[in-house]
Write an enzyme that holds these catalytic residues in place. Sequence first.
Site, PDB file in Angstrom:
ATOM      1  N   ASP A 197       0.793  -1.111   0.081  1.00 59.83           N
ATOM      2  CA  ASP A 197      -0.049  -0.121   0.053  1.00 59.83           C
ATOM      3  C   ASP A 197       0.873   1.375  -0.050  1.00 59.83           C
ATOM      4  O   ASP A 197       2.032   1.450   0.710  1.00 59.83           O
ATOM      5  CB  ASP A 197      -1.003  -0.045   1.295  1.00 59.83           C
ATOM      6  N   ILE A 198       0.407   2.294  -0.666  1.00 61.95           N
ATOM      7  CA  ILE A 198       1.360   3.382  -0.773  1.00 61.95           C
ATOM      8  C   ILE A 198       1.154   4.226   0.443  1.00 61.95           C
ATOM      9  O   ILE A 198       1.982   5.208   0.706  1.00 61.95           O
ATOM     10  CB  ILE A 198       1.044   4.547  -1.996  1.00 61.95           C
TER      11      ILE A 198
ATOM     12  N   ASN B  87     -13.440  -3.790   2.665  1.00 60.13           N
ATOM     13  CA  ASN B  87     -14.524  -2.920   2.958  1.00 60.13           C
ATOM     14  C   ASN B  87     -15.281  -3.316   1.778  1.00 60.13           C
ATOM     15  O   ASN B  87     -14.882  -3.267   0.665  1.00 60.13           O
ATOM     16  CB  ASN B  87     -13.803  -1.526   2.781  1.00 60.13           C
TER      17      ASN B  87
ATOM     18  N   GLU C   8     -12.788   2.836  -0.525  1.00 61.05           N
ATOM     19  CA  GLU C   8     -12.343   4.204  -1.433  1.00 61.05           C
ATOM     20  C   GLU C   8     -12.126   3.938  -2.896  1.00 61.05           C
ATOM     21  O   GLU C   8     -11.939   4.761  -3.401  1.00 61.05           O
ATOM     22  CB  GLU C   8     -11.067   4.640  -0.710  1.00 61.05           C
ATOM     23  N   VAL C   9     -11.767   2.378  -3.116  1.00 62.08           N
ATOM     24  CA  VAL C   9     -11.703   2.199  -4.607  1.00 62.08           C
ATOM     25  C   VAL C   9     -12.603   1.049  -5.169  1.00 62.08           C
ATOM     26  O   VAL C   9     -12.651   0.075  -4.489  1.00 62.08           O
ATOM     27  CB  VAL C   9      -9.943   1.666  -4.699  1.00 62.08           C
TER      28      VAL C   9
ATOM     29  N   HIS D 144     -10.548  -5.230  -2.950  1.00 59.87           N
ATOM     30  CA  HIS D 144      -9.188  -5.628  -2.397  1.00 59.87           C
ATOM     31  C   HIS D 144      -9.028  -5.885  -0.911  1.00 59.87           C
ATOM     32  O   HIS D 144     -10.086  -5.635  -0.323  1.00 59.87           O
ATOM     33  CB  HIS D 144      -8.137  -4.346  -2.620  1.00 59.87           C
TER      34      HIS D 144
ATOM     35  N   HIS E 178      -7.004  -5.794   2.379  1.00 58.19           N
ATOM     36  CA  HIS E 178      -5.900  -5.377   3.007  1.00 58.19           C
ATOM     37  C   HIS E 178      -5.365  -6.472   4.058  1.00 58.19           C
ATOM     38  O   HIS E 178      -6.016  -6.930   4.521  1.00 58.19           O
ATOM     39  CB  HIS E 178      -6.092  -4.231   3.955  1.00 58.19           C
TER      40      HIS E 178
END
Length: 125
Positions: A39-40, A97, A105-106, A110, A112
């Site tokens: 993750d950035i 999520n 958010e995206v 995904h 995490h």
Amino acid sequence: MAVDATQPYDDQNVFAKILRGEIPCRKVHEDEWSLAFHDINPQAPTHILVIPKGAYVCWDDFSAKASEAEIAGFVRAVGQVAREAGLVAPGYRLLANAGTDSHQEVPHLHVHLFAGRPLGPMLAR
């Protein structure tokens, strides 16, 4: 901005661009079904994202539309990433999520993978 997970897949999202090679990532794993990368904006010492290569908005979309092979391949990849990173013995947390209440958010499924320190309670009180 939180994502409405009931909307159609947006192929201009950041993870779609990463999958197409338009945006670089610090890759830790890739196979037929998934891509995993750092993750950035890490929220723990280890913060890896695992995404399916298919166009799925969230877990609900994925579980309803993905093939059995895609589902098995993705779930196995999450476990493989954790094992290869040495996270099984000390422990890790998975988070996926879905939708606005979860603050997704995206608009691409995904997971995490958090680790590297004691993570505390599951939800902030």
